[in-house]
Design an enzyme around this catalytic site. Structure first.
Site, PDB file in Angstrom:
ATOM      1  CD  GLU A   1     -23.981  -3.273  36.993  1.00  0.00           C
ATOM      2  OE1 GLU A   1     -24.983  -3.680  37.586  1.00  0.00           O
ATOM      3  OE2 GLU A   1     -23.944  -2.184  36.410  1.00  0.00           O
TER       4      GLU A   1
ATOM      5  CD  GLU B   1     -24.214  -3.083  31.629  1.00  0.00           C
ATOM      6  OE1 GLU B   1     -25.250  -2.576  32.084  1.00  0.00           O
ATOM      7  OE2 GLU B   1     -23.778  -4.177  32.022  1.00  0.00           O
TER       8      GLU B   1
END
Ligand code: GLA
Length: 616
Positions: free
Chosen positions: A194, A270
């Protein structure tokens, strides 16, 4: 020639391995990057595995959060849920807590973890970071990177990249022959984590990508980010697959991913099917039915999924991380149950069954019977037998170093535990206000051995009144750290005191500093004679007939750390929401067991071993 097993060599030959390499010594040279269907590839909006359409139904399970003797059990439960893949981060600081040689043995044998997944019939996705977030201390980065508390992190900085390259040179060659491009189970790897939520230094991402390729990682690489154009743009590279991480309804996030990457497969890397807890906040859960409905929407859209988490785990020892938000510094609790489908202690929850029912509409579920909850220990109340005060044990636990001003523990080569600062104040009389700057945590304050107050980083302007009389006073600051921040701009989060200690306007100098990593307690002089007040170690003997999972509770206690037979189980804190600490069966011995509790404030009149978890 690489020690190919015949099966792998043939399978690589049959499917046309994506590359052929030779290994001379332990450095592997990729001879050819022949394009072939070997491993996970992309054709339009679908994945192919060895040339055949493949939907990734994956779940996150962190080998560093579950006892290695339970890895196979949890992986089999994931298989039973209907998953075909397991995803794990690699926690750099789990393998290399100190700036010494990295450890890949026992609990750190990540190759054994991958092989076990393969044996259970799961493919593997590896996310080696080097930064992993994950509510894990310092996002997986080793504390020694903070020797200089302002060290540049997660960007094109020569010192940071030198450290990462050395770590990747240790780690990645262990995965090369386990890649699906070579007939192994590893189908993909992630670059960073991320990154678009932290920075936009594409040169850094390219450095990581090129280093992974140079180390022989020739399978599919991807970048996962939050589902916004800004995050996707800043956190990915045009030649790598982009994926998104989110919880709840997939419609919006997938629209963002489609807008950014219209012609590739949809992959939620995720799917936050639960959440984590901070000390002192309410326990977070997600509704099983809603979770299953969101999963069905993703499957309907033809997407691939990685459940984050599929299996809960534990932030054993000092490994829990923290966050920094508008409400200040938020330390994460010891349990990483995450309200997962498969709980921290292996229970198949309602969420497991609801999600499995949905998966069963899109994939063939194994027809093996569902495993029962792992055995649990009968409840018992345990009495504390002996104690010893921490402040009376400082010289047993540590040798002091002298510094003009306090320094954070990482500057002294310490990664975990407590740290103690002592100075003498002479010649002043009357009551003065003591203040700290650069406190990473909580600090207990003592004057001439008497507790006079507490500092907390969330009250930075707090002052403690110190009354000085006589020739000189001894001032003690015992810092009791919780996790290093694992996400966002507060990532440089040194532990201990990295600023100043002031008495009114006067800065205090000449400090004795004692590192207290608490990794060897055998020298403590326990006694049953007296019950010390203040920070103290307490020892209890626990008789166990048959080792099984146990759950420890500390009614009436306040805050501390627990060791079971020398293994640091993790922190407990009366402010909750977590009540019990998970003590897996493999840590117990038949017969006599030893519990040591470091309690910072007050003791209860016993310790409960319970047969069920209570994480809030
Ligand atoms: C992000 C991170 C994960 C984890 C989750 C929240 O998606 O990538 O490591 O921190 O948030 O649990």
């Amino acid at each position: 020639m690489t020690p190919f097993s015949r099966r792998r060599f043939l399978s690589a030959a049959v499917v046309g391995a994506a590359s052929v390499g030779v290994t001379v010594g332990n450095s592997r040279t990729v001879l050819a990057q022949a394009e072939g269907p070997g491993g996970l590839t992309i054709r339009g909006k679908e994945f192919l595995l060895d040339g055949k359409p493949f939907r990734i139904l994956s779940g996150a399970f962190h080998y560093f959060r579950t006892h290695p003797q339970d890895w196979r059990d949890r992986l089999m439960r994931m298989r039973a849920m209907g998953l075909n893949t397991v995803e794990t981060y690699v926690a750099w600081n789990f393998h290399q807590p100190d700036e010494k040689e990295a450890d890949f043995t026992g609990w750190r044998d990540v190759v054994a973890f991958v092989r076990t997944a393969d044996e259970v019939g799961l493919k593997v996705i590896v996310r080696p970071g080097p930064y992993i977030c994950a509510e894990w201390d310092f996002g997986g980065l080793p504390a020694w990177l903070l020797k200089d508390k302002d060290a540049p992190l997660r960007r094109s900085d020569p010192a940071f990249e030198r450290a990462v390259d050395a770590w990747f040179a240790e780690l990645l060659p262990r995965f090369v022959d386990l890649q699906a491009t070579r007939g192994g189970p590893i189908i993909a790897m992630q670059v960073e984590n991320e990154y678009g939520s932290y920075g936009d230094d594409h040169a850094y991402l390219e450095h990581l990508r090129d280093t992974m390729r140079a180390q022989g990682i020739d399978g599919l690489l991807f970048c996962s980010n939050g589902a916004t154009q800004e995050a996707l743009k800043a956190g990915s590279l045009p030649d790598l697959l982009s994926t998104v991480n989110f919880g709840g309804d997939p419609t919006g996030p997938f629209a963002e991913l489609r807008a950014f990457q219209p012609d590739k497969p949809l992959f939620c890397t995720e799917f936050w099917d639960g959440w984590f807890d901070h000390w002192g906040e309410r326990h977070r859960t997600t509704d099983p039915a809603q979770t299953a409905a969101d999963v069905e929407k993703m499957l309907e859209a033809g997407a691939s999924i990685n459940f984050y988490m599929a299996v809960g785990g534990t932030n054993f020892g000092w490994s829990a991380g923290a966050n920094l938000s508008g409400s200040g510094y938020q330390p994460t609790v010891t349990s990483y149950d995450y309200d997962s489908p498969i709980s921290e202690s292996g229970e198949l929850t309602e969420k497991f069954h609801k999600v499995r029912d949905v998966l069963g509409k899109y994939t063939t579920l194994p027809n093996t019977p569902l495993p029962a909850t792992p055995h649990r220990m009968p409840a018992q109340r345990v009495a504390v037998g002996e104690s010893v005060a921490l402040m009376a044990s400082l010289d047993v636990l540590s040798t002091p170093v002298r510094r003009t001003a306090p320094v954070h523990m990482e500057a002294l080569g310490q990664a975990q535990g407590l740290i103690h600062y002592r100075t003498r104040v002479g010649g002043q009389q009357g009551t003065k206000g003591l203040r700290l700057t650069g406190l990473g945590d909580r600090a207990l304050v003592f004057s001439d051995g008497k507790r006079i107050g507490t500092f907390d980083r969330n009250q930075p302007d707090h002052a403690v009144d110190v009354t000085l009389a006589g020739e000189s006073s001894t001032l003690d600051l015992l810092v009791d750290p919780t996790g290093r921040i694992n996400f966002g701009e507060g990532l440089n989060d040194p532990k201990g005191i990295s600023g100043k200690v002031l008495l009114d306007e006067q800065e205090l100098h000449d400090w004795e500093i004692r590192r207290l990593p608490l990794d060897h307690l055998s020298g403590l002089k326990f006694t049953s004679e007296d019950t010390p007040t203040g920070p103290a170690f307490h020892r209890a003997r626990v008789h166990v007939d048959t080792p099984a999972d146990g759950f420890l509770a500390f009614p009436g206690w306040d805050k501390g750390m627990v060791w079971l037979n020398g293994f640091a189980l993790g922190r407990y804190w009366s402010i909750g929401p977590q009540i019990t600490l998970y003590a897996p069966s493999h840590l117990w011995r038949q017969g006599q067991n030893e519990l040591v509790v470091l309690e910072m404030e007050r003791t209860g009149d016993g310790i409960d071993v319970r047969s069920a978890p209570d994480v809030g």
